[in-house]
Design an enzyme around this catalytic site. Structure first.
Site, PDB file in Angstrom:
ATOM      1  N   SER A  37       0.819  -1.217   0.000  1.00 23.84           N
ATOM      2  CA  SER A  37       0.000   0.000   0.000  1.00 23.84           C
ATOM      3  C   SER A  37       0.846   1.257   0.000  1.00 23.84           C
ATOM      4  CB  SER A  37      -0.884   0.041   1.257  1.00 23.84           C
ATOM      5  OG  SER A  37      -1.637  -1.126   1.374  1.00 23.84           O
ATOM      6  N   HIS A  68      -3.535   0.433  -4.857  1.00 17.01           N
ATOM      7  CA  HIS A  68      -2.817  -0.676  -5.501  1.00 17.01           C
ATOM      8  C   HIS A  68      -3.137  -0.629  -6.995  1.00 17.01           C
ATOM      9  CE1 HIS A  68      -1.688  -3.134  -1.857  1.00 17.01           C
ATOM     10  NE2 HIS A  68      -2.564  -2.291  -1.336  1.00 17.01           N
ATOM     11  N   HIS A  90      -4.995  -9.678  -1.705  1.00 18.13           N
ATOM     12  CA  HIS A  90      -5.162  -9.911  -0.270  1.00 18.13           C
ATOM     13  C   HIS A  90      -6.286 -10.911  -0.016  1.00 18.13           C
ATOM     14  CE1 HIS A  90      -3.558  -5.790  -0.721  1.00 18.13           C
ATOM     15  NE2 HIS A  90      -2.897  -6.028   0.393  1.00 18.13           N
ATOM     16  N   TYR A  92      -8.405 -10.644   2.314  1.00 19.63           N
ATOM     17  CA  TYR A  92      -9.650  -9.943   2.661  1.00 19.63           C
ATOM     18  C   TYR A  92     -10.456  -9.515   1.442  1.00 19.63           C
ATOM     19  CZ  TYR A  92      -6.961  -5.623   1.890  1.00 19.63           C
ATOM     20  OH  TYR A  92      -6.175  -4.646   1.344  1.00 19.63           O
ATOM     21  N   GLU A  93      -9.820  -9.527   0.272  1.00 20.02           N
ATOM     22  CA  GLU A  93     -10.571  -9.181  -0.948  1.00 20.02           C
ATOM     23  C   GLU A  93     -11.491 -10.319  -1.378  1.00 20.02           C
ATOM     24  OE1 GLU A  93      -8.109  -6.797  -3.966  1.00 20.02           O
ATOM     25  OE2 GLU A  93      -6.587  -7.756  -2.721  1.00 20.02           O
ATOM     26  N   ALA A 120       2.674  -2.399   4.433  1.00 20.76           N
ATOM     27  CA  ALA A 120       2.320  -1.428   5.464  1.00 20.76           C
ATOM     28  C   ALA A 120       1.868  -2.234   6.669  1.00 20.76           C
ATOM     29  CB  ALA A 120       1.179  -0.550   4.963  1.00 20.76           C
ATOM     30  N   MET A 221      -1.885  -7.345   6.921  1.00 21.90           N
ATOM     31  CA  MET A 221      -2.842  -8.214   6.215  1.00 21.90           C
ATOM     32  C   MET A 221      -2.245  -8.851   4.959  1.00 21.90           C
ATOM     33  SD  MET A 221      -5.999  -5.517   6.454  1.00 21.90           S
ATOM     34  CE  MET A 221      -6.273  -4.550   7.937  1.00 21.90           C
ATOM     35  N   SER A 222      -0.919  -8.939   4.890  1.00 22.70           N
ATOM     36  CA  SER A 222      -0.316  -9.450   3.650  1.00 22.70           C
ATOM     37  C   SER A 222       1.001 -10.166   3.936  1.00 22.70           C
ATOM     38  CB  SER A 222      -0.069  -8.286   2.685  1.00 22.70           C
ATOM     39  OG  SER A 222       0.957  -7.440   3.188  1.00 22.70           O
ATOM     40  N   ASN A 245       1.204   3.096  11.073  1.00 21.91           N
ATOM     41  CA  ASN A 245       0.340   3.575  12.159  1.00 21.91           C
ATOM     42  C   ASN A 245       0.654   2.741  13.379  1.00 21.91           C
ATOM     43  OD1 ASN A 245      -1.132   1.409  10.404  1.00 21.91           O
ATOM     44  ND2 ASN A 245      -2.094   1.249  12.417  1.00 21.91           N
ATOM     45  N   HIS A 259      -7.230   3.830   6.674  1.00 16.14           N
ATOM     46  CA  HIS A 259      -6.498   3.518   5.441  1.00 16.14           C
ATOM     47  C   HIS A 259      -5.791   4.771   4.915  1.00 16.14           C
ATOM     48  CE1 HIS A 259      -5.373   1.118   2.062  1.00 16.14           C
ATOM     49  NE2 HIS A 259      -6.066   1.808   1.185  1.00 16.14           N
TER      50      HIS A 259
HETATM   51  N1  HPA Z   1      -3.427  -3.569  11.290  1.00 17.75           N
HETATM   52  C1  HPA Z   1      -3.462  -4.455  10.279  1.00 17.75           C
HETATM   53  N2  HPA Z   1      -2.965  -4.201   9.078  1.00 17.75           N
HETATM   54  C2  HPA Z   1      -2.383  -3.011   8.885  1.00 17.75           C
HETATM   55  C3  HPA Z   1      -2.307  -2.050   9.896  1.00 17.75           C
HETATM   56  C4  HPA Z   1      -2.851  -2.345  11.164  1.00 17.75           C
HETATM   57  O1  HPA Z   1      -2.826  -1.543  12.110  1.00 17.75           O
HETATM   58  N3  HPA Z   1      -1.666  -0.969   9.360  1.00 17.75           N
HETATM   59  C5  HPA Z   1      -1.363  -1.297   8.077  1.00 17.75           C
HETATM   60  N4  HPA Z   1      -1.796  -2.532   7.788  1.00 17.75           N
END
Ligand code: HPA
Length: 298
Positions: A37, A68, A90, A92-93, A120, A221-222, A245, A259
């Site tokens: 990302s 993406h 991903h 989750y998609e 990320a 998540m990846s 973050n 996001h």
């Molecule tokens: N949690 C899960 N996936 C993420 C995060 C997070 O805080 N930040 C970027 N991808």
């Protein structure tokens, strides 16, 4: 869910995808790059490049996430023949772990020996700060441990063994190289454990505290399914997380991850991460001045 009904890919499916890519270019990549990302802009620096949209490659799913781009870029970066995913798939998609990792096996067929995965991630380690870069030392494959393993199903012996070791998913030699390049650039790197969660939601504070107790330094998540499939296929893996973050670990706060924050931090870190990656690519396959590594393979 349609994706769950997708039959397992066969050896012929992977070969068909690789052949379609090879029809676009003579270049035979040695290094694969997966840009997470907000990090896709690095692919724009690839020279003499050929970009192939995912929807032009047989069996490739289409990336649905904002941020993406959804194309494979082949060319030269820091003197190395590379194949970069500008945008990844991903879980989750709605894709199966096998769909998520299809490009890694296709890269293997194209000749990729080293795979650099970027992502990320949320910071779990309280010592981390937004904007930190973390070399992935090991992972918690929570999604695979819960049954969604990209290596589940008939094993394709052409790629690797039925019961692969995951002791050294992230190449000690590549980690050492990354640290050496970073030191020369005056760049500080964290080294930590990345926990793979399914997403798409960010974690609750209780989940963040649980992940910390499990030993995670960052969450995302990846990356993990791609790393597992690469390791299975004998590819040397380097994983780098951008802490975009801090994961929120208590209820009594006003801040929440978003996001937008993830993409914005990714943009801010991109120059530093790009420098690091370019430096690593430059040194890759050069003799290690500190001597051979005896800890395990590359
Ligand atoms: N949690 C899960 N996936 C993420 C995060 C997070 O805080 N930040 C970027 N991808």
């Amino acid at each position: 869910m349609a994706a769950e009904m997708t039959p397992p890919f066969t050896w012929a499916d992977y070969q068909e995808a690789a052949a379609a890519i090879q029809a676009h270019t003579e270049l035979r990549p040695r290094v694969g790059l997966v840009l997470g990302s907000g990090l896709g802009a690095l692919a724009d620096r690839i020279q003499d490049s050929v970009a192939i949209p995912y929807d032009r490659i047989p069996h490739f799913p289409c990336s649905t996430v904002h941020g993406h781009a959804g194309r494979l870029v082949l060319g030269t970066l820091s003197g190395q023949p590379v194949c970069a995913m500008q945008g990844r798939f991903h879980f989750y998609e709605g894709y199966t772990p096998q769909q998520v990792t299809l490009p890694v096996r296709v890269m293997r067929l194209l000749g990729v020996e080293t795979l650099i995965l970027t992502n990320a991630a949320g910071g779990i380690n309280p010592g981390y700060q937004v904007g930190d870069l973390m070399i992935i030392v090991d992972h918690l494959s929570l999604v695979a441990m819960a049954g969604h393993n990209p290596l589940r199903g008939p094993n394709l012996d052409e790629f690797g063994p039925r019961f692969p070791s995951m002791t050294h998913v992230y190449s000690p030699q590549l980690r050492r190289l990354a640290l050496r390049v970073a030191r020369a650039q005056g760049l500080e790197l964290r080294q930590g454990i990345y926990a793979w969660v399914a997403g798409p939601n960010f974690e609750t504070p209780a989940e963040v505290r649980l992940l910390r107790q499990l030993g995670a330094d960052a969450v995302g998540m990846s990356t993990v399914p791609e790393a597992m499939v690469a390791r299975h296929a004998g590819i040397h893996v380097l994983g780098i997380s951008t802490i975009t973050n801090m994961a929120v670990d208590e209820l009594d706060v006003r801040t929440e991850p978003s996001h937008e924050e993830v993409l914005e931090t990714g943009r801010q870190v991109l120059p530093r991460l790009s420098q690091l990656l370019l430096g690593i690519l430059e040194q890759l396959y050069q003799p290690d001045p500190t001597g051979p590594d005896t800890t395990s393979g590359p």
